[in-house]
Design a protein around this motif. Structure first.
Motif: not given
Length: 541
Positions: A345-353
């Motif tokens: 979830v951290l990695l996908e949040t980083a990608r989206l941001l």
């Protein structure tokens, strides 16, 4: 004409709102699944702190942050913050403990009657001295409680009850009743050792027999610049945890029996301390090993000329517990839910941001932490050796073991009630049609039990996010799903990637996490502790 003007105003208002609140990108279930497949794979062997598997997982995080073009925030221009650790293993047959009282000598049997862990400060630990009962061993002036009042323990071994008084508030009590606080006060009052004794409540919550599963777990601490382990008290020469059977021996011939003490606890009375007519001789040996394990840190720079100097910190621990010692077949604790899910979830949040047309106003610091399972060690190290100014960190959003087996309609944010983050998180979730639910387990004090607490202790408001217990599907009991994982899979080899994962749940939780962080990052006001809050008053800068 008037109607036309009203219509025009409504259209303009709608247009402005759309500009101010652009629709956020959707999380990608395939990417979340791909991250989990890698991080929870057998080849990583459970990602134990200091292991090759954890190092591989850390390099995976580095590769993902690099792809996103995030700025390195580790050591020497890299993404990695290397942490030196000391691992200590107890030599199992070396523990020898003798009690000397009016009735003669009694040798206690390890591990049937008492438990002890390896010493991080000395490979040979020897303790000899008189014993003093010191209640819970708690000093809490804010709660008008001092177990050391009028008690002389200098040069003696303190005997303390496990836990805290029932009347203590849950989260504040968890702080005061923690082992670190009890050790600190024992050392400050001149004690040379500590014996903790089990209680009837402790037996209900965590039976002594269950503790035997952790016999071979090492003690671990990060090392200070002088090479000494952090947060240790060498003057406490030895320590042990006594079963109720062993504890009763301590009180033989004493002014009060152990049963008298337990009766006080049933009535929520804090028994006063007194000298025990018993002396102790206690020795053991430990083997020390130097290891290293990294945090991984990356920054998405903010877009506001002023606010970009401040940081919203996302954290998720990358480590797990490695190999199971007592399982004959599948020995790998893959840690899919704990915490490959949070890391994904951290990695996908980083990608989206990082893919937004305009970056958030504040900068975002992404931290993949080591050593959580060993006592929040990676977070503690970073909080004491930050790679951005400590006072520039405005809030911490922590992801630890989100249960992704059902699609939740709400989110639980442990700790939100202590600061302005409660309103911020609620507002953010409302934009997604989700709600913020109160802590369903306040008695467990989860606010003090994950990586975010190390940031709280530096005065930084924090929330620990997990999916709530209300399922989007009325036929699914979220609380039951949550409980099933804790009962069946938590810290077991069965915590692995399987068909129980609900990828729509992972998407939804990621989008909630994204909206929460973005709302904090774009808020012109810095998060603040609630007036009079214990944690704000105790740790606020």
């Amino acid at each position: 004409m008037k109607r036309a003007l009203i219509t025009l105003c409504l259209l303009l208002t709608s247009s402005l709102n759309a500009w101010a609140e652009p629709s956020l990108p959707k999380a990608d279930a395939n990417r979340l699944q791909a991250h989990l497949q890698f991080l929870a794979h057998d080849l990583l062997e459970g990602r134990d702190t200091g292991s090759r598997g954890h190092d591989i997982a850390a390099q995976y995080m580095v590769s993902q942050f690099t792809q996103l073009g995030l700025r390195p925030a580790g050591d020497n221009g890299s993404y990695l913050q290397a942490i030196p650790f000391r691992q200590a293993y107890l030599v199992q047959d070396s523990a020898k403990l003798v009690l000397k009282g009016a009735g003669g000598e009694t040798s206690l049997e390890y591990p049937r009657q008492y438990l002890t862990s390896a010493s991080l400060t000395s490979e040979v630990s020897q303790l000899q001295g008189k014993l003093v009962f010191a209640g819970y061993g708690i000093v809490a002036p804010e709660l008008q409680h001092d177990d050391y009042a009028k008690l002389d323990v200098k040069g003696k071994v303190v005997v303390v009850l496990s836990g805290k008084p029932k009347s203590f508030p849950s989260e504040e009590g968890a702080h005061f009743g923690s082992g670190s606080e009890k050790n600190r006060h024992a050392a400050a009052h001149g004690a040379i050792g500590m014996i903790t004794i089990s209680t009837p409540l402790a037996e209900k919550v965590r039976p002594y027999q269950n503790l035997l599963n952790y016999l071979h777990m090492p003690s671990v601490s990060w090392l200070k610049a002088d090479g000494e382990p952090a947060n240790q008290y060498p003057q406490l020469q030895n320590s042990a945890y006594f079963s109720q059977e062993a504890a009763a021996v301590l009180f033989e011939g004493a002014p009060r029996s152990l049963q008298d003490i337990y009766t006080d606890l049933e009535q929520d009375k804090s028994p006063a301390g007194f000298a025990l007519p018993t002396e102790i001789e206690f020795s053991k040996r430990s083997e020390h090993k130097a290891i290293s394990s990294p945090n991984v840190a990356a920054i998405l720079p903010g877009s506001d000329a002023k606010l970009k100097e401040e940081f919203v910190v996302y954290t998720a621990h990358l480590d797990h517990i490695g190999f199971a010692k007592t399982v004959k077949q599948d020995k790998i604790n893959n840690g899919a839910m704990d915490n490959a899910s949070g890391s994904s979830v951290l990695l996908e949040t980083a990608r989206l941001l990082s893919g937004l047309p305009q970056a958030p106003k504040r900068s975002i610091l992404f931290l993949s932490l080591t050593g959580e399972e060993k006592g929040l060690l990676g977070a503690d190290y970073f909080a004491n050796h930050p790679t951005v100014p400590l006072k520039s960190m405005v809030a911490n959003v922590n992801l630890d073991m989100p249960i992704l087996t059902y699609e939740a309609a709400d989110v639980i944010a442990f700790g939100a009630n202590h600061s302005s983050l409660q309103g911020t998180v609620a507002d953010a979730l409302a934009k997604l049609g989700m709600s913020l639910s109160p802590d369903p387990w306040p008695e467990q004090a989860l606010f003090t039990r994950s990586d975010h607490y190390m940031f709280v202790k530096k005065g930084i408001p924090a929330v620990f996010l997990v999916p709530g217990l209300t399922s989007m599907d009325p036929n699914v009991d979220g609380a039951k799903k949550f409980g099933e994982f804790l009962h069946t899979d938590y810290h077991k080899p069965s915590d692995e990637l399987n068909d129980n994962f609900n990828w729509r749940a992972a998407q939804r939780f990621t989008e909630a996490n994204l909206q929460i962080g973005l709302t904090i990052a774009n808020d012109p006001l810095r998060p603040s502790w609630n007036e009079g809050d214990f944690f704000g008053n105790t740790f606020g800068q």
